[in-house]
Write a protein that holds these residues in place. Structure first.
Motif, PDB file in Angstrom:
ATOM      1  N   ILE A  54      14.971  48.156  60.255  1.00  0.00           N
ATOM      2  CA  ILE A  54      15.461  49.455  60.715  1.00  0.00           C
ATOM      3  C   ILE A  54      16.200  49.180  62.015  1.00  0.00           C
ATOM      4  O   ILE A  54      15.619  48.678  62.967  1.00  0.00           O
ATOM      5  CB  ILE A  54      14.323  50.453  60.945  1.00  0.00           C
ATOM      6  N   TYR A  95      17.905  45.787  54.907  1.00  0.00           N
ATOM      7  CA  TYR A  95      17.833  47.046  55.650  1.00  0.00           C
ATOM      8  C   TYR A  95      17.082  48.125  54.881  1.00  0.00           C
ATOM      9  O   TYR A  95      17.201  48.235  53.666  1.00  0.00           O
ATOM     10  CB  TYR A  95      19.239  47.561  55.995  1.00  0.00           C
ATOM     11  N   TYR A  96      16.340  48.926  55.631  1.00  0.00           N
ATOM     12  CA  TYR A  96      15.632  50.080  55.067  1.00  0.00           C
ATOM     13  C   TYR A  96      16.641  51.128  54.607  1.00  0.00           C
ATOM     14  O   TYR A  96      16.458  51.749  53.569  1.00  0.00           O
ATOM     15  CB  TYR A  96      14.692  50.655  56.136  1.00  0.00           C
ATOM     16  N   HIS A 123       9.725  41.965  55.587  1.00  0.00           N
ATOM     17  CA  HIS A 123       9.834  43.338  56.074  1.00  0.00           C
ATOM     18  C   HIS A 123      11.268  43.840  56.006  1.00  0.00           C
ATOM     19  O   HIS A 123      12.210  43.077  56.159  1.00  0.00           O
ATOM     20  CB  HIS A 123       9.343  43.434  57.521  1.00  0.00           C
ATOM     21  N   ARG A 124      11.402  45.141  55.789  1.00  0.00           N
ATOM     22  CA  ARG A 124      12.718  45.775  55.805  1.00  0.00           C
ATOM     23  C   ARG A 124      13.114  46.034  57.257  1.00  0.00           C
ATOM     24  O   ARG A 124      12.273  46.253  58.120  1.00  0.00           O
ATOM     25  CB  ARG A 124      12.689  47.110  55.042  1.00  0.00           C
TER      26      ARG A 124
END
Length: 185
Positions: A18, A33-34, A15-16
């Motif tokens: 946030i 990072y997103y 998962h990215r």
């Protein structure tokens, strides 16, 4: 806290991330990072909030050296608010300075950090923190808010209401801030 956030990131490697306050790249690699962590840090830099809105109290950013000296004091009589500019969040980098002892504590606590000195608003009704998302197409979405609780000279936590919807006047300010932030990149 930070350790819990790092643990959740480790548990979800695909998962990215946030985060309003980027971690050291040795803890969370930049590519996870997103959003670019440098951009996030810039947008959350309290010393630059005036670039995003004129709806902030009068403030003056200070380098660590300038904060350690007293030359700024002639422009800022007590009481004042001292905030570290980045990274901080949730009130952890805030000191309400009503007297010299409070100011000396802030100097020790924030030594070596870039800060801003800010007008103390004694009659403020609330300090609401609003989180927004600006999509690549420019659509702005309200994703949450919290209200800071402050008593005496310190931060006491945030009250979070997941059902809170900004009143039209706050929504308009949020829209203006998000559009200015989007224009910065």
């Amino acid at each position: 806290g930070a350790q819990g956030h790092l643990q959740r990131v480790a548990e979800h490697p695909g998962h990215r991330v946030i985060s309003p306050h980027p971690f050291d790249s040795r803890q969370i690699p930049t590519e996870r990072y997103y959003l670019d962590p440098c951009l996030v840090a810039r947008l959350n830099d309290k010393g630059r909030m005036h670039e995003l809105t004129d709806r902030v109290p009068r403030a003056e950013p200070l380098t660590p050296a300038a904060f350690a000296l007293d030359s700024w004091r002639e422009r800022w009589p007590l009481p004042v608010v001292i905030k570290i500019t980045t990274p901080s969040g949730g009130g952890d980098g805030v000191a309400l300075c009503h007297c010299e002892a409070d100011l000396n504590q802030a100097r020790q606590r924030f030594a070596g950090r870039r800060v801003k000195v800010q007008q103390y608003l004694a009659n403020a009704r609330a300090n609401i923190n609003v989180q927004l998302h600006v999509a690549p197409d420019g659509e702005i979405a309200f994703i949450g808010a919290s209200q800071q609780r402050v008593e005496g000279s310190g931060y006491c936590g945030n009250l979070i209401d997941p059902q809170w919807v900004p009143p039209p006047s706050v929504a308009l300010i949020c829209d203006q801030v998000a559009r200015r932030a989007a224009a910065l990149g």
